[in-house]
Design a protein around this motif. Structure first.
Motif, PDB file in Angstrom:
ATOM      1  N   TYR A  39      41.035  -6.794  57.974  1.00  0.00           N
ATOM      2  CA  TYR A  39      40.649  -6.280  56.657  1.00  0.00           C
ATOM      3  C   TYR A  39      39.309  -5.562  56.760  1.00  0.00           C
ATOM      4  O   TYR A  39      38.425  -5.975  57.514  1.00  0.00           O
ATOM      5  CB  TYR A  39      40.532  -7.429  55.656  1.00  0.00           C
ATOM      6  CG  TYR A  39      41.858  -8.114  55.364  1.00  0.00           C
ATOM      7  CD1 TYR A  39      42.619  -7.754  54.257  1.00  0.00           C
ATOM      8  CD2 TYR A  39      42.345  -9.110  56.209  1.00  0.00           C
ATOM      9  CE1 TYR A  39      43.829  -8.380  53.989  1.00  0.00           C
ATOM     10  CE2 TYR A  39      43.551  -9.728  55.954  1.00  0.00           C
ATOM     11  CZ  TYR A  39      44.299  -9.365  54.842  1.00  0.00           C
ATOM     12  OH  TYR A  39      45.498  -9.979  54.593  1.00  0.00           O
ATOM     13  N   GLU A  40      39.197  -4.487  55.983  1.00  0.00           N
ATOM     14  CA  GLU A  40      37.889  -3.868  55.810  1.00  0.00           C
ATOM     15  C   GLU A  40      37.246  -4.514  54.586  1.00  0.00           C
ATOM     16  O   GLU A  40      37.804  -4.494  53.477  1.00  0.00           O
ATOM     17  CB  GLU A  40      37.979  -2.364  55.611  1.00  0.00           C
ATOM     18  CG  GLU A  40      36.594  -1.749  55.452  1.00  0.00           C
ATOM     19  CD  GLU A  40      36.633  -0.248  55.141  1.00  0.00           C
ATOM     20  OE1 GLU A  40      35.543   0.333  55.044  1.00  0.00           O
ATOM     21  OE2 GLU A  40      37.731   0.309  54.989  1.00  0.00           O
ATOM     22  N   VAL A  41      36.079  -5.107  54.780  1.00  0.00           N
ATOM     23  CA  VAL A  41      35.359  -5.810  53.720  1.00  0.00           C
ATOM     24  C   VAL A  41      34.045  -5.064  53.504  1.00  0.00           C
ATOM     25  O   VAL A  41      33.261  -4.894  54.449  1.00  0.00           O
ATOM     26  CB  VAL A  41      35.098  -7.282  54.110  1.00  0.00           C
ATOM     27  CG1 VAL A  41      34.382  -8.007  52.979  1.00  0.00           C
ATOM     28  CG2 VAL A  41      36.409  -7.987  54.468  1.00  0.00           C
ATOM     29  N   SER A  42      33.771  -4.613  52.276  1.00  0.00           N
ATOM     30  CA  SER A  42      32.575  -3.805  52.071  1.00  0.00           C
ATOM     31  C   SER A  42      32.096  -3.878  50.626  1.00  0.00           C
ATOM     32  O   SER A  42      32.822  -4.304  49.719  1.00  0.00           O
ATOM     33  CB  SER A  42      32.843  -2.343  52.459  1.00  0.00           C
ATOM     34  OG  SER A  42      33.801  -1.771  51.579  1.00  0.00           O
ATOM     35  N   MET A  43      30.872  -3.435  50.434  1.00  0.00           N
ATOM     36  CA  MET A  43      30.258  -3.265  49.118  1.00  0.00           C
ATOM     37  C   MET A  43      29.122  -2.270  49.284  1.00  0.00           C
ATOM     38  O   MET A  43      28.702  -1.951  50.407  1.00  0.00           O
ATOM     39  CB  MET A  43      29.717  -4.602  48.586  1.00  0.00           C
ATOM     40  CG  MET A  43      28.617  -5.222  49.451  1.00  0.00           C
ATOM     41  SD  MET A  43      28.051  -6.794  48.780  1.00  0.00           S
ATOM     42  CE  MET A  43      26.931  -7.335  50.088  1.00  0.00           C
ATOM     43  N   TYR A  44      28.611  -1.775  48.158  1.00  0.00           N
ATOM     44  CA  TYR A  44      27.475  -0.860  48.199  1.00  0.00           C
ATOM     45  C   TYR A  44      26.292  -1.537  47.517  1.00  0.00           C
ATOM     46  O   TYR A  44      26.437  -2.165  46.460  1.00  0.00           O
ATOM     47  CB  TYR A  44      27.820   0.457  47.537  1.00  0.00           C
ATOM     48  CG  TYR A  44      28.729   1.295  48.412  1.00  0.00           C
ATOM     49  CD1 TYR A  44      28.198   2.246  49.286  1.00  0.00           C
ATOM     50  CD2 TYR A  44      30.111   1.110  48.386  1.00  0.00           C
ATOM     51  CE1 TYR A  44      29.025   3.001  50.103  1.00  0.00           C
ATOM     52  CE2 TYR A  44      30.942   1.860  49.204  1.00  0.00           C
ATOM     53  CZ  TYR A  44      30.395   2.799  50.059  1.00  0.00           C
ATOM     54  OH  TYR A  44      31.197   3.533  50.882  1.00  0.00           O
ATOM     55  N   VAL A  45      25.115  -1.402  48.159  1.00  0.00           N
ATOM     56  CA  VAL A  45      23.909  -2.115  47.729  1.00  0.00           C
ATOM     57  C   VAL A  45      22.752  -1.127  47.627  1.00  0.00           C
ATOM     58  O   VAL A  45      22.627  -0.207  48.454  1.00  0.00           O
ATOM     59  CB  VAL A  45      23.559  -3.239  48.742  1.00  0.00           C
ATOM     60  CG1 VAL A  45      22.311  -3.989  48.309  1.00  0.00           C
ATOM     61  CG2 VAL A  45      24.726  -4.207  48.917  1.00  0.00           C
ATOM     62  N   ILE A  46      21.916  -1.325  46.614  1.00  0.00           N
ATOM     63  CA  ILE A  46      20.714  -0.497  46.465  1.00  0.00           C
ATOM     64  C   ILE A  46      19.601  -1.369  45.897  1.00  0.00           C
ATOM     65  O   ILE A  46      19.838  -2.271  45.083  1.00  0.00           O
ATOM     66  CB  ILE A  46      20.985   0.727  45.560  1.00  0.00           C
ATOM     67  CG1 ILE A  46      19.843   1.741  45.663  1.00  0.00           C
ATOM     68  CG2 ILE A  46      21.262   0.299  44.128  1.00  0.00           C
ATOM     69  CD1 ILE A  46      20.169   3.065  44.976  1.00  0.00           C
ATOM     70  N   LEU A  47      18.372  -1.133  46.332  1.00  0.00           N
ATOM     71  CA  LEU A  47      17.221  -1.893  45.856  1.00  0.00           C
ATOM     72  C   LEU A  47      16.731  -1.307  44.530  1.00  0.00           C
ATOM     73  O   LEU A  47      16.631  -0.080  44.377  1.00  0.00           O
ATOM     74  CB  LEU A  47      16.098  -1.826  46.900  1.00  0.00           C
ATOM     75  CG  LEU A  47      14.780  -2.547  46.550  1.00  0.00           C
ATOM     76  CD1 LEU A  47      14.993  -4.063  46.480  1.00  0.00           C
ATOM     77  CD2 LEU A  47      13.707  -2.203  47.581  1.00  0.00           C
ATOM     78  N   SER A  48      16.452  -2.175  43.584  1.00  0.00           N
ATOM     79  CA  SER A  48      15.868  -1.732  42.314  1.00  0.00           C
ATOM     80  C   SER A  48      14.536  -1.026  42.581  1.00  0.00           C
ATOM     81  O   SER A  48      13.742  -1.465  43.424  1.00  0.00           O
ATOM     82  CB  SER A  48      15.639  -2.936  41.396  1.00  0.00           C
ATOM     83  OG  SER A  48      14.776  -2.592  40.328  1.00  0.00           O
ATOM     84  N   ASP A  49      14.296   0.075  41.890  1.00  0.00           N
ATOM     85  CA  ASP A  49      13.084   0.842  42.154  1.00  0.00           C
ATOM     86  C   ASP A  49      11.852   0.289  41.437  1.00  0.00           C
ATOM     87  O   ASP A  49      10.786   0.921  41.444  1.00  0.00           O
ATOM     88  CB  ASP A  49      13.279   2.316  41.794  1.00  0.00           C
ATOM     89  CG  ASP A  49      13.487   2.542  40.301  1.00  0.00           C
ATOM     90  OD1 ASP A  49      13.433   1.552  39.533  1.00  0.00           O
ATOM     91  OD2 ASP A  49      13.716   3.708  39.909  1.00  0.00           O
TER      92      ASP A  49
END
Length: 545
Positions: A125-135
């Motif tokens: 399985y491809e397991v993923s998410m997208y993450v970004i730091l609050s500015d």
């Protein structure tokens, strides 16, 4: 049969997979777009079903959505502007937010959701998410992870101090995410054990286990933004991978051997070890590998993706033992643990054991898989049982001696007089004893030796009359202490008519069963005495009827 071990590999990547085909996402509401009502405050993740906090959690993961525009400033849960600054969604109109650092030690927030279908054992399985730091946060951390489980995991702790869920997530981003402008993909490939039906997202390490960096950005004035690390999460995905690329090469090798892997059907290639998808091994269509243990390799192409597992067979530790010596009649049994191997002995046997009862070089070859074989051998010698054989009682002439010899290989000797040589020189009358022994057995014997005065006289009559009257019918050789004789009798033409080597036998005047006529015959006689001396005689014998 050797097979790939379906184990969990912990993967983390920062790239988009080109050429990899995936099926339907097993995560419902992956972008937090659907909600039962618009969020109006913090800690309302549960509005975006099926997302929620783990059982036992007191902390407050957030739901943020563009529908919440009516709230402003430090109370805003909107998108892209909210209490944590300005962050556009990666897609859609919503995302979730969690803390990974807080002024209270080890406080953690997690997102959790059931999958709409359980994972299948052995599937990738491809397991993923997208993450970004609050500015608007002062700090940034590493170790953002995704944890797949059979059943939901819970969180423990006291209010305002929920502790981390101390597990090792299958997907974990080892680098500190400091980007506040671009969404970072966190994910990898996961070999399912089977039955996993929940995903939990967050930081699973203690404060001491994390790297914390200052973001070096002006942090906001709302609440605790100046003392936290706060991340937004969007587009969570768990999908079955579909691999179409054809890859050839040896999939079972012996330890220390290499395999030449070759992919085809694409224009570009990128080879990776599944345990480290950040390290490009080759951008060619082929790859030569020499792994120490079994490893799965992934190759990404511009059209398709494929993977191949190279199983490494470790050396089989078996030992037939050191070269050895057996006693006659003994056996040596070599028994090897059967395992999943095939066997071949030097005698053609295919059993996992052999019974050895003779001298020789014996070897065993064990075959593991199609290409690996291991061999050991043992040299076996057979030790004869000792034999003490001195012969019959005997006599020797005075002044002479006899050598009693019982020499054999690998034998120790003990004579009656205490000597330990293989032979004994005897020149006096007496009874002599010897014991022969080795690691197998012992044997003993005695002999009586009589010393006599010897005259070395030999008597052979010069005439005899084989007429059946019982007087002088047979010609004998006579003498004292004679051991052996050799008597030959010839007629007047030199033809041999009689030959004898036994002193107890005589000539009855016959040749080939017929009595010879009267006449004079020549003879030659050699007599050997008990002490080894010889006497040679020749002359004439008259046969008279």
């Amino acid at each position: 049969m050797w097979r790939r071990d379906n184990k969990n590999y912990y993967l983390f990547i920062f790239l988009s997979f080109t050429g990899i085909l995936s099926s339907q996402n097993l995560v419902d509401n992956p972008g937090f777009e659907s909600y039962s009502s618009c969020p109006t405050m913090q800690a309302q993740l549960a509005l975006a079903s099926p997302w929620h906090s783990p059982a036992g959690s007191i902390t407050t993961p957030d739901l943020l959505n563009s529908c919440a525009t009516f709230m402003q400033g430090c109370f805003s849960m909107g998108v892209p502007y909210n209490r944590n600054g300005y962050t556009p969604p990666r897609s859609g109109s919503g995302y979730a937010g969690i803390l990974t650092k807080y002024p209270v030690a080890n406080l953690r927030e997690y997102l959790q959701a059931p999958l709409n279908s359980s994972l299948i054992s052995g599937e990738i399985y491809e397991v993923s998410m997208y993450v970004i730091l609050s500015d608007s946060c002062r700090y940034a951390t590493d170790n953002m992870g995704m944890y797949l489980t059979n059943g939901a995991v819970s969180q423990t702790g006291t209010p305002f101090a929920n502790q981390p869920i101390y597990v090792t997530p299958q997907i974990e981003h080892k680098s500190v995410i400091t980007d506040t402008a671009n969404w970072v993909k966190v994910g990898g490939l996961y070999f399912a054990q089977g039955g996993e039906d929940h995903v939990t997202i967050g930081n699973f390490r203690s404060d001491a286990g994390n790297t914390v960096l200052s973001s070096n950005i002006p942090y906001g004035s709302c609440g605790i933004s100046g003392n936290t690390a706060y991340y937004f999460i969007d587009d969570v995905s768990v999908t079955t991978c579909i691999f179409n690329m054809q890859i050839s090469g040896d999939t079972v090798i012996c330890q220390g051997d290499s395999s030449h892997l070759n992919a085809s059907g694409n224009n570009t290639y990128g080879w990776y070890n599944v345990s480290d998808l950040n390290l490009l091994l080759s951008n060619q269509s082929s790859l030569d590998v020499k792994p120490d243990s079994s490893i799965t390799y992934i190759v990404y192409g511009d059209i398709d993706t494929g993977y191949i597992t190279v199983n490494v067979l470790a050396s089989i530790n078996f030992n037939l033992g050191s070269d050895t010596t057996l006693c006659i009649g003994d056996t040596l049994t070599s028994d090897i643990n059967n395992g999943s191997y095939s066997f071949l002995w030097n005698d053609g046997s295919i059993l996992n054991y052999n019974i050895i009862d003779q001298t020789g070089l014996f070897w065993l070859e064990i075959q593991a898989g199609a290409s690996c074989s291991f061999r050991d051998s043992i040299q076996v010698s057979m030790l004869e049982l000792p034999l003490a054989e001195l012969g019959n009682d005997t006599m020797i002439c005075e002044g002479n001696s006899i050598i009693l010899d019982v020499s054999q290989n690998g034998v120790n000797y003990i004579w009656k007089d205490g000597s330990s040589n293989a032979s004994l020189n005897v020149n006096t009358s007496g009874t002599y004893f010897v014991r022969c022994e080795n690691q197998c057995e012992q044997s003993s014997d005695t002999i009586s030796v009589q010393v006599e005065q010897c005259s070395y006289e030999v008597f052979l009559p010069n005439a005899f009359s084989p007429n059946g009257d019982g007087v002088n019918d047979v010609l004998y050789v006579r003498g004292l202490l004679i051991s052996t004789i050799e008597l030959k009798v010839f007629d007047r033409f030199g033809k041999l008519v009689f030959e004898n080597k036994d002193i107890n036998n005589g000539w009855d005047g016959k040749h080939k069963g017929k009595i010879l006529s009267s006449g004079v015959f020549a003879y030659e006689l050699t007599a050997v005495f008990a002490d080894g001396n010889e006497k040679y005689m020749k002359g004439a014998i008259s046969l008279v009827h």
